[in-house]
Enzyme design. Sequence first.
Site, mmCIF file in Angstrom:
data_model
loop_
_atom_site.group_PDB
_atom_site.id
_atom_site.type_symbol
_atom_site.label_atom_id
_atom_site.label_comp_id
_atom_site.label_asym_id
_atom_site.label_seq_id
_atom_site.Cartn_x
_atom_site.Cartn_y
_atom_site.Cartn_z
ATOM 1 N N LYS A 59 58.540 32.948 -29.582
ATOM 2 C CA LYS A 59 58.775 31.513 -29.356
ATOM 3 C C LYS A 59 59.747 31.007 -30.416
ATOM 4 O O LYS A 59 59.648 31.417 -31.586
ATOM 5 C CB LYS A 59 57.421 30.803 -29.466
ATOM 6 C CG LYS A 59 57.402 29.334 -29.116
ATOM 7 C CD LYS A 59 55.953 28.830 -29.162
ATOM 8 C CE LYS A 59 55.809 27.400 -28.703
ATOM 9 N NZ LYS A 59 54.388 26.966 -28.630
ATOM 10 N N SER B 292 53.077 25.051 -24.464
ATOM 11 C CA SER B 292 54.461 24.982 -24.875
ATOM 12 C C SER B 292 55.128 26.335 -25.078
ATOM 13 O O SER B 292 56.341 26.403 -25.233
ATOM 14 C CB SER B 292 54.566 24.183 -26.175
ATOM 15 O OG SER B 292 53.877 24.838 -27.222
ATOM 16 N N SER C 202 48.646 26.033 -25.962
ATOM 17 C CA SER C 202 50.031 26.431 -25.685
ATOM 18 C C SER C 202 50.254 27.927 -25.535
ATOM 19 O O SER C 202 51.345 28.341 -25.132
ATOM 20 C CB SER C 202 50.960 25.875 -26.769
ATOM 21 O OG SER C 202 51.123 24.482 -26.607
#
Lengths: 464, 73
Positions: A74, A150, A174
Site C-alpha cells: 500500500k 482503504s 481497511s
Amino acid sequence: MSAAATAAAIRSRQLRAAEVTEAALADIAARNPRTHAFTEVTAARARAEAAAVDATIAAGRDPGPLAGVPYAVKNLFNLEGVTTRAGAKIERGRPAAARDAFLVRRLRAAGAVCLGALNMDEYAYGFTTENAHDGDCRNPHDLTRIAGGSSGGSAAAAADGLVPLALGSDTNGSIRVPASLCGIYGLKPSYGRLSRQGSYPFVAALDHLGPFARDIADLALAYDALQGFDAEDPAQQRRDAEPVSGLLGAGPGGLRIAVADDHFARNGHAEAFAAVAVLARALGATRRVTIPEAARGRAAAFLITMAEGGQLHLPDLRDRPGDFDPGTRDRFLAGALLPAGWVVQAQRMRAAYRAAVLALFDSVDVILAPATPFVAPPLGQAMTELDGRILPIRPNLGVHTQPISCIGLPVLVVPLADPAAAGTPHNLPIGVQLIAAPWREDVLFRVAAALERAGIAGAPQPLG
Amino acid sequence: MAPSAPAAGPPQGPAFDAAAHARETARLIGLEIAPAHLPGVVANLQLAAQMAALVQGWPLDITDEPAPVFVAR
C-alpha cells in the site's frame, strides 16, 4: 504461482529470481491498467533485489523463505527513494523516504522482491479506494465495482494475480473490507503485534498493518516473516515470534467456535449472513454469542478516528483544503472540530467495551462474523439499503469490522471459495471474519487452513 | 465497567446544532471552512453527534480510564 511455490522453485534453482521478476513486471505493465492497483512500479529496485537473491543462491547461501517472491505495498509504506504518497496529492511534494518501513525490511530480509506501491483511499480514510488524485481502483472480479478500501490496491493486485503477496493497513477495516470484496485472505493481527514503523499514520490508537494472499499457506509465510520486535514502534509489544506455518495442518479440533449474533446478524444483506452460515456449517459451529454493545464500540472507533485524523491533518486543512480528496476532506474538517468530551468518552468507553468483550473468550476460541455487509458495490454508488433504511455506503462498509479492530483483536478474513454457496449477487466474492482473543492468531490460521482443505475457503478466480 | 442498563438514548440537553458548532468552533480555532465545504462538514458532524450519543449512553464509573497507548520506557 503461489509465493510458496515460487520460493521453492527459486530455492531449488528451477527458476531464477530475475526471470520471475521480469515476468511479474511484464504482467503488471500489461494488466495493471484494468484495475489500477499499482500507483508506482519500482522496477529498478525489484531487479536489484532479484539479482541479490540469485547471487545469494549462486554463492550457496540461504536466500530466505520468500526467496524471489514478488510483493507490493500500500502506498503508505515507506520505500527507500520513493515519496510515500498515502493516496494524497499533498504528499507528492514531500521528500522521498530515506529508509524502508520495518515490515518492508523484514520481507527483504526474507528474500522477497518489492515490485511497487499500491492504490488506496486518501490518508486511508475510506473503504472504497475511489481516489480523486490517483484514479479509482477497480475490482478484478467486476471492473465496474469497487475493490474496497482503504487497502484496495493491495487486495486488487493480489486477487488479480499481479503479486502473490501484498501489505496493507487496517484502522477500521481497511484490510478486511477489500479482502472480502476481492475474495482473498487478509490478516489484521493483534494490535501491537507487527511494527508500524515507516508507515504513514492515521489513528495511532487503532492502526494495524498486515498481509494479503490468495491462499492460507502464503498468508502464513508472510505473517511469519513479518514478525519481529522493533523498538521504533511505541505501540508494539515485545513478544517472541509465534510462527503459524507449522500449525496449518493442526485442524480445528478442540476449538470452541461460535457465530456472532445481534449487531453482526443485522446491518447487512443476505449474502453476508449466508457466507457466515456456510462456514459455520462446515465447522459444525451451532453456538451463537453476543459481542456486547458492538454498535457503541463502533461509535467509539468512529469518533476516535475522526478526531485523530482531523488533528493529524490540521495544518494542511488550514493551508490547502482544496488539495484534499473531496471524498475525505469534509470528514477531516469535521474531525478537527469535534468536542473533546466526545473523544475522551469514546476512549474511556473503549476500555470498558474491551473488558466486556474479552470475557467472551473464557468460553469461546473463534467467533465468526461478516466481513462486509454486502458484496462490492458499483464504483460511484453512494447509497444502499440496509435493514429497511437507505444509508451511505462509505461509512457502512465497516459496520462489522470497526467494533473488532477498535479493541485490537486479531482477525483473519477468509474468502468463500464458491460465492454461489452464499447466493451472492452476480457470483461476486465475499469473505467472513474469523475473530480470536488477543495474540491468538494461531487458532485463526488453524481454522482457515481447515476450511481451505475442505474446499469451503479459497480465492475465487477473477474473470478475464 | 460493563453497561448495567439497556441501551440508553441520546443524552438529555439542548439539541446539537451542527452548523452553528462548525461555524463557531472553526472561527475559534482559526480554521477557515469554505462555503462549498460547509454542508459536508455539517453532515459529518451530525453523524458524529449520533455516534457520540451512542458512546455517551454507556454508563461509566469514575474509575474507567481512557485507553490510549502509552508505555513509560
